[in-house]
Scaffold this active site. Sequence first.
Site, PDB file in Angstrom:
ATOM      1  N   ASP A  10       0.836  -1.207   0.000  1.00 14.88           N
ATOM      2  CA  ASP A  10       0.000   0.000   0.000  1.00 14.88           C
ATOM      3  C   ASP A  10       0.866   1.251   0.000  1.00 14.88           C
ATOM      4  OD1 ASP A  10      -2.285  -1.431  -0.043  1.00 14.88           O
ATOM      5  OD2 ASP A  10      -2.575  -1.440   2.129  1.00 14.88           O
ATOM      6  N   PHE A  11       1.960   1.151   0.766  1.00 14.73           N
ATOM      7  CA  PHE A  11       2.874   2.289   0.833  1.00 14.73           C
ATOM      8  C   PHE A  11       3.416   2.621  -0.556  1.00 14.73           C
ATOM      9  CE2 PHE A  11       6.953   4.291   1.313  1.00 14.73           C
ATOM     10  CZ  PHE A  11       6.729   5.230   2.299  1.00 14.73           C
ATOM     11  N   ASP A  12       3.901   1.587  -1.258  1.00 16.00           N
ATOM     12  CA  ASP A  12       4.463   1.806  -2.599  1.00 16.00           C
ATOM     13  C   ASP A  12       3.428   2.390  -3.551  1.00 16.00           C
ATOM     14  OD1 ASP A  12       6.845   0.892  -1.775  1.00 16.00           O
ATOM     15  OD2 ASP A  12       6.662  -1.113  -2.658  1.00 16.00           O
TER      16      ASP A  12
ATOM     17  N   SER B 179      31.877  21.682  21.201  1.00 17.72           N
ATOM     18  CA  SER B 179      32.074  20.248  21.418  1.00 17.72           C
ATOM     19  C   SER B 179      32.091  19.985  22.920  1.00 17.72           C
ATOM     20  CB  SER B 179      33.337  19.759  20.728  1.00 17.72           C
ATOM     21  OG  SER B 179      34.402  20.496  21.215  1.00 17.72           O
ATOM     22  N   LEU B 180      32.296  18.761  23.287  1.00 21.54           N
ATOM     23  CA  LEU B 180      32.261  18.410  24.704  1.00 21.54           C
ATOM     24  C   LEU B 180      33.672  18.151  25.186  1.00 21.54           C
ATOM     25  CD1 LEU B 180      29.336  15.847  24.579  1.00 21.54           C
ATOM     26  CD2 LEU B 180      29.262  18.096  25.625  1.00 21.54           C
TER      27      LEU B 180
ATOM     28  N   GLU C 158      23.238  10.347  28.768  1.00 22.51           N
ATOM     29  CA  GLU C 158      22.842   9.842  27.448  1.00 22.51           C
ATOM     30  C   GLU C 158      24.004   9.063  26.868  1.00 22.51           C
ATOM     31  OE1 GLU C 158      21.861  13.273  25.072  1.00 22.51           O
ATOM     32  OE2 GLU C 158      20.765  14.115  26.765  1.00 22.51           O
TER      33      GLU C 158
ATOM     34  N   LYS D 278      26.794   8.397  23.968  1.00 20.97           N
ATOM     35  CA  LYS D 278      27.519   9.218  22.999  1.00 20.97           C
ATOM     36  C   LYS D 278      27.579   8.446  21.686  1.00 20.97           C
ATOM     37  CE  LYS D 278      31.518  12.239  22.644  1.00 20.97           C
ATOM     38  NZ  LYS D 278      31.872  11.962  21.266  1.00 20.97           N
TER      39      LYS D 278
ATOM     40  N   ASP E 206      28.277   7.474  17.939  1.00 16.33           N
ATOM     41  CA  ASP E 206      29.458   7.704  17.128  1.00 16.33           C
ATOM     42  C   ASP E 206      29.061   7.906  15.668  1.00 16.33           C
ATOM     43  OD1 ASP E 206      32.035   8.065  16.522  1.00 16.33           O
ATOM     44  OD2 ASP E 206      32.629   5.956  16.677  1.00 16.33           O
TER      45      ASP E 206
ATOM     46  N   ARG F 283      28.411  20.381  11.424  1.00 17.71           N
ATOM     47  CA  ARG F 283      29.061  21.156  12.468  1.00 17.71           C
ATOM     48  C   ARG F 283      30.089  22.116  11.875  1.00 17.71           C
ATOM     49  NH1 ARG F 283      33.500  20.780  15.784  1.00 17.71           N
ATOM     50  NH2 ARG F 283      33.180  21.792  17.781  1.00 17.71           N
TER      51      ARG F 283
ATOM     52  N   GLU G 287      22.735  13.302  15.929  1.00 20.65           N
ATOM     53  CA  GLU G 287      23.830  12.568  15.316  1.00 20.65           C
ATOM     54  C   GLU G 287      23.305  11.728  14.164  1.00 20.65           C
ATOM     55  OE1 GLU G 287      26.520  13.383  16.940  1.00 20.65           O
ATOM     56  OE2 GLU G 287      28.072  11.945  16.379  1.00 20.65           O
TER      57      GLU G 287
ATOM     58  N   TYR H  71      19.446  17.278  21.476  1.00 17.65           N
ATOM     59  CA  TYR H  71      19.660  18.613  22.030  1.00 17.65           C
ATOM     60  C   TYR H  71      18.698  19.598  21.372  1.00 17.65           C
ATOM     61  CZ  TYR H  71      22.617  22.536  23.705  1.00 17.65           C
ATOM     62  OH  TYR H  71      23.100  23.653  24.322  1.00 17.65           O
TER      63      TYR H  71
ATOM     64  N   LYS I 132      34.380   8.786  27.895  1.00 19.15           N
ATOM     65  CA  LYS I 132      34.559   7.843  26.779  1.00 19.15           C
ATOM     66  C   LYS I 132      34.942   6.462  27.293  1.00 19.15           C
ATOM     67  CE  LYS I 132      36.226  10.362  23.030  1.00 19.15           C
ATOM     68  NZ  LYS I 132      36.208  10.161  21.605  1.00 19.15           N
TER      69      LYS I 132
ATOM     70  N   CYS J 277      51.805 -10.167  -7.423  1.00 26.01           N
ATOM     71  CA  CYS J 277      50.610 -10.838  -6.918  1.00 26.01           C
ATOM     72  C   CYS J 277      50.987 -12.165  -6.251  1.00 26.01           C
ATOM     73  CB  CYS J 277      49.644 -11.079  -8.076  1.00 26.01           C
ATOM     74  SG  CYS J 277      48.208 -12.038  -7.569  1.00 26.01           S
TER      75      CYS J 277
ATOM     76  N   CYS K 275      49.531 -15.113  -8.566  1.00 22.12           N
ATOM     77  CA  CYS K 275      49.918 -15.396  -9.951  1.00 22.12           C
ATOM     78  C   CYS K 275      51.237 -14.770 -10.360  1.00 22.12           C
ATOM     79  CB  CYS K 275      48.803 -14.962 -10.905  1.00 22.12           C
ATOM     80  SG  CYS K 275      48.653 -13.173 -11.036  1.00 22.12           S
TER      81      CYS K 275
ATOM     82  N   CYS L 178      46.036  -6.497  -8.714  1.00 23.19           N
ATOM     83  CA  CYS L 178      46.693  -7.405  -9.640  1.00 23.19           C
ATOM     84  C   CYS L 178      45.971  -7.239 -10.975  1.00 23.19           C
ATOM     85  CB  CYS L 178      46.569  -8.853  -9.160  1.00 23.19           C
ATOM     86  SG  CYS L 178      46.986 -10.025 -10.476  1.00 23.19           S
TER      87      CYS L 178
ATOM     88  N   CYS M 279      44.584 -14.912 -13.136  1.00 22.85           N
ATOM     89  CA  CYS M 279      44.892 -14.947 -11.704  1.00 22.85           C
ATOM     90  C   CYS M 279      43.766 -15.736 -11.016  1.00 22.85           C
ATOM     91  CB  CYS M 279      44.983 -13.522 -11.172  1.00 22.85           C
ATOM     92  SG  CYS M 279      45.310 -13.423  -9.412  1.00 22.85           S
TER      93      CYS M 279
HETATM   94  S1  IVH Z   1      25.494  17.074  23.232  1.00 22.01           S
HETATM   95  C1  IVH Z   1      27.129  21.238  23.824  1.00 22.01           C
HETATM   96  N1  IVH Z   1      24.804  14.571  23.261  1.00 22.01           N
HETATM   97  O1  IVH Z   1      29.668  14.342  20.565  1.00 22.01           O
HETATM   98  C2  IVH Z   1      26.703  19.848  23.791  1.00 22.01           C
HETATM   99  N2  IVH Z   1      26.583  15.231  21.844  1.00 22.01           N
HETATM  100  O2  IVH Z   1      32.087  16.524  21.239  1.00 22.01           O
HETATM  101  C3  IVH Z   1      26.467  19.387  22.427  1.00 22.01           C
HETATM  102  N3  IVH Z   1      27.521  13.391  20.498  1.00 22.01           N
HETATM  103  O3  IVH Z   1      29.745  16.989  18.320  1.00 22.01           O
HETATM  104  C4  IVH Z   1      26.545  17.962  22.208  1.00 22.01           C
HETATM  105  N4  IVH Z   1      26.162  11.824  21.249  1.00 22.01           N
HETATM  106  O4  IVH Z   1      28.395  14.990  17.630  1.00 22.01           O
HETATM  107  C5  IVH Z   1      25.634  15.489  22.756  1.00 22.01           C
HETATM  108  N5  IVH Z   1      24.049  12.364  23.359  1.00 22.01           N
HETATM  109  C6  IVH Z   1      24.868  13.283  22.842  1.00 22.01           C
HETATM  110  C7  IVH Z   1      25.846  12.962  21.880  1.00 22.01           C
HETATM  111  C8  IVH Z   1      26.694  13.968  21.410  1.00 22.01           C
HETATM  112  C9  IVH Z   1      27.159  12.092  20.417  1.00 22.01           C
HETATM  113  C10 IVH Z   1      28.609  14.004  19.724  1.00 22.01           C
HETATM  114  C11 IVH Z   1      28.228  15.265  19.004  1.00 22.01           C
HETATM  115  C12 IVH Z   1      29.218  16.297  19.414  1.00 22.01           C
HETATM  116  C13 IVH Z   1      30.277  15.501  20.097  1.00 22.01           C
HETATM  117  C14 IVH Z   1      30.765  16.286  21.272  1.00 22.01           C
END
Ligand code: IVH
Length: 681
Positions: free
Chosen positions: A36-38, A83-84, A114, A116, A118, A137, A173, A226, A312, A406, A409, A424, A430
Amino acid sequence: MNKEKAQQRIKELTDIINENNYKYYVLSQPVLSDYDFDMMLAELIKLEQKYPEFAEPDSPTKRVGGEITKDFQQRTHKYPMLSLSNTYSEQELADFDTRVRKLLPDEEIEYVCELKYDGVSISLTYADGLLDYAVTRGDGVVGDVVTNNVKTIRSVPLKLKGDYPANLEIRGEIFIPLAGFAKFNKERIENGEDPFANPRNAASGSLKMQDSAEVARRPLDCYLYYVLGENLPFDNHYDNLLEARKWGFNVPGYLAKCKNMEEVFEFIRDWDNGRDKLPLEIDGVVVKVNSYRQQEELGETAKSPRWAIAYKFKAERVLTRLNKITYQVGRTGAITPVANLEPVQLAGTTVKRASLHNADIIEALDVREGDMVYVEKGGEIIPKIVGVELGQRPAGSHKLKYIEICPECGTPLVREEGEASHYCPNEESCPPQIKGKIEHFISRKAMNIDSLGEGKVEMLFDKGLIRNVADLYDLNYENLIGLEKTIEASGDKKEKRLSFKEKTVSNILKGLEESKKTPFEKVLFALGIRYVGQTVAKKLARHYRDMDTLMKATFEELVLVDEIGEKIAESIIRFFSEEKNIEIVNRLKEKGLQFEMTESASPKSSKLEGLSIVASGKLQNFTRDEIKKTIEENGGKAVSSVSKKTDYLLAGENIGPNKLAKARELNIPIISEEEFLGMIG
Ligand code: IVH
């Protein structure tokens, strides 16, 4: 349909599809069937083509991409993206708490913990509920506008719901979940492209692509963490973040309010242990002061707020000996250096090998045979070597010299400008390249000759019966019957004895005969032209209609085809400039493979694309031949017996009990004729 009705219907479809996207991608509770979605999306695309003036600003058709951004515009962040500050030490985390309490004497402090994530950070701006800008950013002050690309991420709302603030910025993120990453990288390798080293690189590379249609195909997702703006409903981070869910944002549930450091440390411990079970990579925990008033009082330094810190996780890392570096040769000739390690336990598994990726990485690490090396498990499927313990380097060790010929070969290797890998160039003889090409040719997404799977290609190659894909079609009963071979145990696989009896031989020959009906686009993909993956093959087949026309296409013509870039065009030209490839194509043509789009060979739809369906029992609307044809016309594969590769069992009247039992045992969905009709429309 008159104009007024069309406008109304466009609005209606937009709302239904957006709501479904939200339920599916944010809440993981789909309401519409895929079918249906399609159908609704197709209807909307058509209506918008006819009445572009009525397309809604939050139209889900924007999600499929198509906009090309040559140079990303820059935009200054309304609030700088700080950044943090990071720490790996529990003591430093405790110091953070002490500092906060010192600056806010006699106050209760509530923290929000929370994960973090990646990935790559993103800032989304909404004006009157509509997504206006998505900005990376950048340097924290100015970032790149990547709105078109971000719109392809299904969980990012294009229009907000409920009682949202008129002006809103939300940050989060963008990432690729681990499962999607594994699949995506596998496809890249199959298409002869360099795999990404980890999900983070893949996400950040995807975000900066010029063609948003390509971005739409990448398995990107986005978590928000955030909220910023002038008229937020609450005076604290936690409540606003949870409120943002009601506006349609994908705010992950991995967060908790903590009253003190004990609770913070407990959160950290729980997630350090539980991170393996998450659908994505995380690298730690973020601790934030919840109250906005307190955040303001704490303020920020030039780089990072004083109200938050990232703790970390230490990656699980072990030290082991690198015994030997060996080199693998892939289907496209790409060389991958592999570190063979003294087996060691890491994150619950025994690690014996690690990829070293390419010569540059070896050079950068200066890793040598006999070294004690640090191994980590990251987002990569294969563990990686992150460093060498120089203090334990054996005396007399010498710098590794990357191979120049290689290992399979003996042909001198080449490395093209801009490429990370050595290759190669001996495609013709090969062995791993030949076997790899034949294995690709018979694979499920290509010619789908599964009767030749499981070591049979290797055996036929070793016996000298096949040297290229065209040779497959010269195989006959006489040269197959009675062949025998013991396949040695390797890795986790046990020793196996293959012997070709009547049934095996007849299955192989039948599979080959059947494969001659495979549509042109799949044959084109099966040829294994570098960079010509499934999607590109489909585009080329539909554009050129037949092989002869494609073979005559010039570089200038090819690059004009939608989605064909210079790299792909060059590769196609190179492929068809080689005599041996032309010869293979001609032989395959003589054998009767599909080299043009015919009505029956070109699926009418791709609704059953990649699905393997067994139809059994008496059907109301189809004879046996008709059902087979219908499955194939919709891009599926009609097979006769139920196996673990079957996707559906279509059960007619008086279906045999064995098939039913087998399907139940293998957990294969059993569908009725009606449901099947629903699937194909
Ligand atoms: S808060 C001022 N919350 O970590 C606070 N950042 O160096 C703004 N990141 O560039 C960031 N998970 O890309 C926040 N739960 C989270 C996060 C988070 C990943 C990343 C974010 C930021 C870097 C901080």
